[in-house]
Design an enzyme around this catalytic site. Structure first.
Site, PDB file in Angstrom:
ATOM      1  CG  HIS A 183       0.572  -3.838   7.356  1.00  0.00           C
ATOM      2  ND1 HIS A 183       0.537  -4.486   8.573  1.00  0.00           N
ATOM      3  CD2 HIS A 183       0.635  -2.512   7.645  1.00  0.00           C
ATOM      4  CE1 HIS A 183       0.585  -3.593   9.548  1.00  0.00           C
ATOM      5  NE2 HIS A 183       0.641  -2.394   9.004  1.00  0.00           N
TER       6      HIS A 183
ATOM      7  CG  ASP B 107      -0.696   0.061  11.114  1.00  0.00           C
ATOM      8  OD1 ASP B 107      -1.055  -0.859  11.878  1.00  0.00           O
ATOM      9  OD2 ASP B 107       0.095  -0.112  10.167  1.00  0.00           O
TER      10      ASP B 107
ATOM     11  CG  ASN C  89       2.167   5.104  -4.009  1.00  0.00           C
ATOM     12  OD1 ASN C  89       1.858   4.615  -5.087  1.00  0.00           O
ATOM     13  ND2 ASN C  89       1.333   5.840  -3.301  1.00  0.00           N
TER      14      ASN C  89
ATOM     15  CB  CYS D  35      -0.564  -6.768  10.832  1.00  0.00           C
ATOM     16  SG  CYS D  35      -1.060  -7.813   9.447  1.00  0.00           S
TER      17      CYS D  35
ATOM     18  CG  ASP E 183      10.204   3.582  -6.952  1.00  0.00           C
ATOM     19  OD1 ASP E 183       8.988   3.438  -7.195  1.00  0.00           O
ATOM     20  OD2 ASP E 183      10.879   4.548  -7.352  1.00  0.00           O
TER      21      ASP E 183
END
Length: 687
Positions: free
Chosen positions: A334, A357, A397, A276, A399
């Site tokens: 990342h 990206d 973000n 990456c 969960d």
């Protein structure tokens, strides 16, 4: 009869590139920024140019597109169309036989390599003169350009600087990684333009592609796809496991120049291999070369949500081993880039930094790419906004739903809402210090402190936690305590299972390399602490890498109730660093020979050997490479000489690839290179 006759046309490369702030960019063409005037000198024979008798037209050609621009004797440059104005005509028997013409491109012109022709119409006929080629770039100095950036300091940092520093590790142990962006290296700009030419969009419909190149949103999507080699003639092929014998270990790359040159020299075959940070750093080089302000971003505990539900599922067995039961994963870190541009397609309020990206994770519009996703849209959870906002939102973000399973049965479930994206950072402008940009992606309530582990999980009065006794260092044992608390007024019989797995930063851990299983008797309201150590030989990797990551988990089982509680943490093993020192750092002058020293103290109990590489964009024409052997506790000192060819803030970096133990070590320093005639007090030192 005396006539006006053009002899030569001078593109005035030095003067024009200095005015356009493109000096140093290496190209076979004149390099300019759109929306800004440039001047040509037309040398002629015979009588002076007479606009009543001759007509002069510049033809601007971009592939199948062209526009004819008549030269006027008065008027102002336009920000919406090409213009050409005659500035002066020298007259008199002793005056130079030359004209000066000012041309300007629109601020929304397509970037690319243009061919210029000059057509002169006289009563005797029409003659076409080849003027040459120009490479037109975006212009963050022009308020009319969609990449305009107001601050000169930020333009210097995000467009002109070739110093790259990115961040790796874990949110509790961040380390800087130097990278030479190399946009000023010989031939790099031409290679970046070739990257656009080889894109599937250009090959499918050249005219449409060239027209769309006026828009940095479009350019960003093309470059994001072309930096990886997954579905086109892109630059870098990714590889995250196994050996790299048929290519280059991603950890050993030192800059973008070698990668882009290798791609061009092999007739645009994919360069093996990248991960990456390589994809992001190469994309940063290309975007800065094209004139689009860009910076490298690291997101720690980055979620890869494959099914789009913004929840990452993690599974452990009853003894603490992390299982491969989900295609979702959490990357320890990342790396992507942000580019600065306007977003009229999203409406008001979404201009500014946009996530792009190039790491091939998920397709976007038929190609492996991501973005540009407005950072402001991510913050506001505008998941309907293009491009790829939901994917980026989940990265920072999502969960985390953690399940302990046995024989297909779920024994316990817990949810962590704060683990993902606790720290998002970049290099500070004018410094190598880290800048925390987490609050630009998520509000404060969603942030987790990065200096403390998760709260200890509990089940019916039993709590468990572990604590590293000291920061883990490569070559040393990992020492940690596990603390179990019985909060009930009755004794308990417990089973303790501790499991350690090696970890690749972007995926779930591999097989267990160390484990311990104990029976514990704990009294009412008692706290028990047990110390454990993992030996270096147990966690040592087979392949040289700069990231040694460990996934550690403990499961406490209540024998009577069969309830279980899990505590898990992933951390990196710190590697020793190289020290790079420049002699007389405060007075390094352009074109003056300089000396530096790279030093390293071998902390291991055995001799180490490997290859030392020293490089500096704008400082050294070729890397310095040497094989070294260093005895236990010995200090290595290697001198290096360099002669700076560019002024400004520069970086000298070193890397040492060891074979025993397999590891990649880095070190760097930054300093200011001065013009000899520059007052030292006027130089803004880089930190």
């Amino acid at each position: 009869m005396d006539v006006f006759k053009v002899s030569t046309v001078n593109l005035q490369q030095v003067q024009n590139q200095t005015r356009h702030k493109t000096e140093g960019l290496s190209s076979s063409t004149l390099v300019l920024r759109r929306g800004q005037v440039f001047t040509l000198a037309i040398n002629y024979e015979g009588r002076a140019f007479d606009p009543l008798k001759e007509k002069m037209v510049f033809r601007i050609i971009l592939g199948p597109l062209s526009v004819d621009v008549p030269v006027s004797t008065s008027g102002q440059p336009s920000l919406t169309q090409w213009t050409a104005v005659l500035e002066r005509s020298a007259t008199g028997p002793t005056a130079p036989r030359a004209l000066s013409v000012s041309l300007s491109s629109p601020a929304s012109a397509s970037i690319g390599v243009y061919t210029l022709e000059m057509i002169v119409e006289t009563r005797q006929g029409v003659k076409t003169h080849s003027v040459g080629q120009i490479t037109l770039l975006c212009n963050p100095w022009s308020q009319a350009d969609s990449v305009y950036l107001q601050s000169e300091d930020l333009r210097t940092e995000y467009v002109r600087s070739d110093i790259g520093v990115l961040y790796k590790g874990s949110p509790y142990s961040v380390f800087p990684r130097p990278w030479a962006l190399d946009q000023y290296e010989k031939g790099i700009l031409d290679i970046c333009m070739k990257l656009l030419q080889l894109s599937p969009q250009h090959q499918a419909d050249m005219r449409r592609d060239l027209q769309n190149r006026n828009n940095p949103v479009y350019i960003g999507r093309v470059i994001s796809a072309m930096v990886n080699a997954n579905d086109d003639k892109g630059v870098v092929m990714g590889k995250w496991e196994g050996d790299y014998k048929d290519g280059v270990n991603p950890s050993t790359w030192t800059g973008s120049g070698d990668i882009l040159k290798k791609w061009a020299e092999t007739k645009f075959s994919p360069v093996k291999y990248g991960q990456c940070w390589v994809f992001a750093a190469v994309m940063c080089t290309v975007m800065r070369a094209l004139g689009i302000p860009t910076r490298i971003i690291t997101n720690f505990n980055s979620a890869h949500d494959t099914d789009g539900n913004m929840v990452i599922e993690e599974y452990y067995d009853e003894k603490g081993k992390k299982l491969e039961m989900s295609s979702d994963s959490i990357w320890n870190f990342h790396v992507w880039v942000e580019s600065w541009m306007k977003r009229p397609d999203l409406g008001q309020g979404y201009d500014g930094w946009q996530v792009l990206d190039a790491t091939p994770q998920e397709p976007s519009g038929a190609y492996f790419r991501c973005g540009p996703a407005s950072v402001k849209a991510v913050y506001q959870r505008r998941v309907e906004a293009q491009y790829d906002v939901p994917f980026v939102y989940a990265e920072v973000n999502a969960d985390v739903r953690i399940k302990i399973v046995k024989n297909g049965k779920v024994l316990s479930t817990s949810v962590d809402k704060r683990r993902v994206g606790p720290l998002i950072c970049t290099k500070s402008p004018g410094s190598t210090r880290m800048q925390d940009v987490t609050s630009q992606y998520k509000n404060e309530s969603g942030k987790r402190r990065t200096d403390a582990p998760s709260p200890a999980p509990t089940c019916k009065g039993t709590a468990v936690s572990f604590k590293l006794l000291k920061p883990p260092v490569l070559g040393e044992n990992i020492s940690f305590n596990i603390t179990i608390v019985n909060n009930e007024a009755a004794p308990k019989q417990l089973k303790k299972h501790v499991n350690a797995q090696n970890k690749v930063y972007n995926r779930n851990p591999t097989d267990t390399f160390w484990q311990v299983h104990d029976d514990i008797q704990i009294g009412p309201n008692q706290t028990v602490t047990a110390k454990h150590e993992i030996c270096f030989k147990d966690y040592m990797q087979k392949e040289a890498a700069e990231d040694t990551l460990v996934s550690l988990a403990v499961v406490i089982e209540d024998v009577n109730s069969q309830e279980r509680v899990l505590a898990a943490e992933e951390f990196n093993i710190c590697s020793p660093t190289l020290t790079v020192q420049v002699q007389n750092e405060s007075c390094v002058n352009i074109n003056a020979p300089q000396a530096a020293t790279v030093s390293f103290v071998n902390p291991f109990d055995t001799a180490v050997c490997g290859q030392l590489t020293i490089c500096g964009s704008g400082l050294m024409e070729q890397k310095a490479q040497m094989c070294v052997t260093i005895q236990p506790r010995e200090t290595m000192r290697k001198p290096v000489n360099f002669t700076p060819k560019m002024a400004g803030c520069k970086m000298l970096s070193a890397s040492l690839v060891l074979t025993n133990p397999p590891a990649v070590l880095h070190g760097f320093t930054t300093f200011n290179v001065q013009h000899l005639n520059m007052d030292v007090q006027q130089v803004k030192k880089c930190l």
